[in-house]
Design a protein around this motif. Structure first.
Motif, mmCIF file in Angstrom:
data_model
loop_
_atom_site.group_PDB
_atom_site.id
_atom_site.type_symbol
_atom_site.label_atom_id
_atom_site.label_comp_id
_atom_site.label_asym_id
_atom_site.label_seq_id
_atom_site.Cartn_x
_atom_site.Cartn_y
_atom_site.Cartn_z
ATOM 1 N N MET A 106 0.848 -1.173 0.000
ATOM 2 C CA MET A 106 0.000 0.000 0.000
ATOM 3 C C MET A 106 0.887 1.228 0.000
ATOM 4 O O MET A 106 1.829 1.336 0.749
ATOM 5 N N SER A 107 0.635 2.168 -0.869
ATOM 6 C CA SER A 107 1.404 3.410 -0.866
ATOM 7 C C SER A 107 0.536 4.519 -0.313
ATOM 8 O O SER A 107 -0.670 4.535 -0.488
ATOM 9 N N LYS A 108 1.158 5.415 0.398
ATOM 10 C CA LYS A 108 0.395 6.535 0.934
ATOM 11 C C LYS A 108 0.776 7.788 0.167
ATOM 12 O O LYS A 108 1.926 7.991 -0.190
ATOM 13 N N MET A 109 -0.185 8.623 -0.122
ATOM 14 C CA MET A 109 0.059 9.855 -0.846
ATOM 15 C C MET A 109 0.759 10.839 0.079
ATOM 16 O O MET A 109 0.371 10.996 1.224
ATOM 17 N N GLN A 110 1.798 11.449 -0.436
ATOM 18 C CA GLN A 110 2.558 12.377 0.383
ATOM 19 C C GLN A 110 3.325 13.314 -0.537
ATOM 20 O O GLN A 110 3.886 12.891 -1.523
ATOM 21 N N ILE A 111 3.363 14.577 -0.213
ATOM 22 C CA ILE A 111 4.126 15.559 -0.970
ATOM 23 C C ILE A 111 5.267 16.035 -0.100
ATOM 24 O O ILE A 111 5.061 16.427 1.044
ATOM 25 N N ASP A 112 6.473 15.958 -0.609
ATOM 26 C CA ASP A 112 7.651 16.393 0.139
ATOM 27 C C ASP A 112 7.932 17.840 -0.219
ATOM 28 O O ASP A 112 8.452 18.135 -1.285
ATOM 29 N N SER A 113 7.597 18.735 0.652
ATOM 30 C CA SER A 113 7.757 20.165 0.365
ATOM 31 C C SER A 113 9.221 20.602 0.413
ATOM 32 O O SER A 113 9.544 21.700 -0.009
ATOM 33 N N ASN A 114 10.118 19.739 0.911
ATOM 34 C CA ASN A 114 11.539 20.087 0.968
ATOM 35 C C ASN A 114 12.256 19.812 -0.348
ATOM 36 O O ASN A 114 13.379 20.240 -0.537
ATOM 37 N N ARG A 115 11.634 19.076 -1.251
ATOM 38 C CA ARG A 115 12.239 18.766 -2.558
ATOM 39 C C ARG A 115 12.027 19.929 -3.505
ATOM 40 O O ARG A 115 10.924 20.357 -3.709
ATOM 41 N N ASN A 116 13.091 20.414 -4.098
ATOM 42 C CA ASN A 116 12.955 21.518 -5.039
ATOM 43 C C ASN A 116 13.474 21.145 -6.432
ATOM 44 O O ASN A 116 13.889 22.000 -7.188
ATOM 45 N N TYR A 117 13.466 19.855 -6.754
ATOM 46 C CA TYR A 117 13.904 19.402 -8.073
ATOM 47 C C TYR A 117 12.969 18.293 -8.551
ATOM 48 O O TYR A 117 12.245 17.702 -7.767
ATOM 49 N N ARG A 118 12.998 18.059 -9.862
ATOM 50 C CA ARG A 118 12.191 16.991 -10.449
ATOM 51 C C ARG A 118 13.106 16.061 -11.226
ATOM 52 O O ARG A 118 14.077 16.503 -11.822
ATOM 53 N N VAL A 119 12.801 14.772 -11.226
ATOM 54 C CA VAL A 119 13.583 13.812 -12.004
ATOM 55 C C VAL A 119 12.830 13.369 -13.257
ATOM 56 O O VAL A 119 13.432 12.820 -14.170
ATOM 57 N N LEU A 120 11.522 13.618 -13.311
ATOM 58 C CA LEU A 120 10.719 13.267 -14.476
ATOM 59 C C LEU A 120 10.349 14.522 -15.248
ATOM 60 O O LEU A 120 10.107 15.570 -14.671
ATOM 61 N N ASP A 121 10.323 14.392 -16.558
ATOM 62 C CA ASP A 121 9.903 15.489 -17.429
ATOM 63 C C ASP A 121 8.402 15.350 -17.654
ATOM 64 O O ASP A 121 7.941 14.363 -18.240
ATOM 65 N N SER A 122 7.626 16.313 -17.181
ATOM 66 C CA SER A 122 6.164 16.209 -17.264
ATOM 67 C C SER A 122 5.643 16.217 -18.697
ATOM 68 O O SER A 122 4.496 15.847 -18.936
ATOM 69 N N SER A 123 6.481 16.599 -19.666
ATOM 70 C CA SER A 123 6.033 16.582 -21.059
ATOM 71 C C SER A 123 6.313 15.237 -21.729
ATOM 72 O O SER A 123 5.943 15.030 -22.874
ATOM 73 N N GLU A 124 6.960 14.322 -21.013
ATOM 74 C CA GLU A 124 7.291 13.004 -21.560
ATOM 75 C C GLU A 124 6.331 11.946 -21.035
ATOM 76 O O GLU A 124 5.699 12.114 -19.998
ATOM 77 N N SER A 125 6.262 10.829 -21.767
ATOM 78 C CA SER A 125 5.485 9.673 -21.349
ATOM 79 C C SER A 125 6.477 8.536 -21.103
ATOM 80 O O SER A 125 7.383 8.320 -21.903
ATOM 81 N N TYR A 126 6.326 7.831 -19.990
ATOM 82 C CA TYR A 126 7.271 6.783 -19.621
ATOM 83 C C TYR A 126 6.563 5.446 -19.497
ATOM 84 O O TYR A 126 5.434 5.375 -19.026
ATOM 85 N N SER A 127 7.251 4.372 -19.892
ATOM 86 C CA SER A 127 6.733 3.027 -19.663
ATOM 87 C C SER A 127 7.237 2.549 -18.306
ATOM 88 O O SER A 127 8.231 3.062 -17.775
ATOM 89 N N PHE A 128 6.554 1.568 -17.744
ATOM 90 C CA PHE A 128 6.935 1.054 -16.436
ATOM 91 C C PHE A 128 8.376 0.547 -16.443
ATOM 92 O O PHE A 128 9.139 0.787 -15.513
ATOM 93 N N GLY A 129 8.777 -0.129 -17.506
ATOM 94 C CA GLY A 129 10.125 -0.681 -17.612
ATOM 95 C C GLY A 129 11.217 0.375 -17.617
ATOM 96 O O GLY A 129 12.340 0.124 -17.176
ATOM 97 N N GLU A 130 10.915 1.558 -18.105
ATOM 98 C CA GLU A 130 11.912 2.625 -18.153
ATOM 99 C C GLU A 130 12.329 3.103 -16.762
ATOM 100 O O GLU A 130 13.452 3.551 -16.569
ATOM 101 N N PHE A 131 11.443 2.980 -15.802
ATOM 102 C CA PHE A 131 11.767 3.447 -14.458
ATOM 103 C C PHE A 131 12.940 2.683 -13.865
ATOM 104 O O PHE A 131 13.715 3.218 -13.082
#
Length: 66
Positions: A1-26
């Protein structure tokens, strides 16, 4: 079970929101699972599961153990 949580201390992103990723790419990303999940506003919780034992014989058990 995963719990939803936002880390407000993170100020960077590792995923490009304009891209689409397959599960295997992760698996191929050079990032930690926690960083990828944080971009998706999720977190991972690892804990021991307490599963019930089967009361009936399990066919092919020997095959599965090899």
């Amino acid at each position: 079970m995963s719990k939803m949580q936002i880390d407000s201390n993170r100020n960077y992103r590792v995923l490009d929101s304009s891209e689409s990723y397959s599960f295997g790419e992760f698996e191929e990303f050079p990032y930690e699972a926690e960083d990828i999940l944080a971009d998706l506003d999720c977190s991972l919780e690892r804990r021991e599961l307490d599963l019930e034992r089967a009361e009936v014989p399990i066919d092919r058990l020997e095959f599965l153990q090899t």
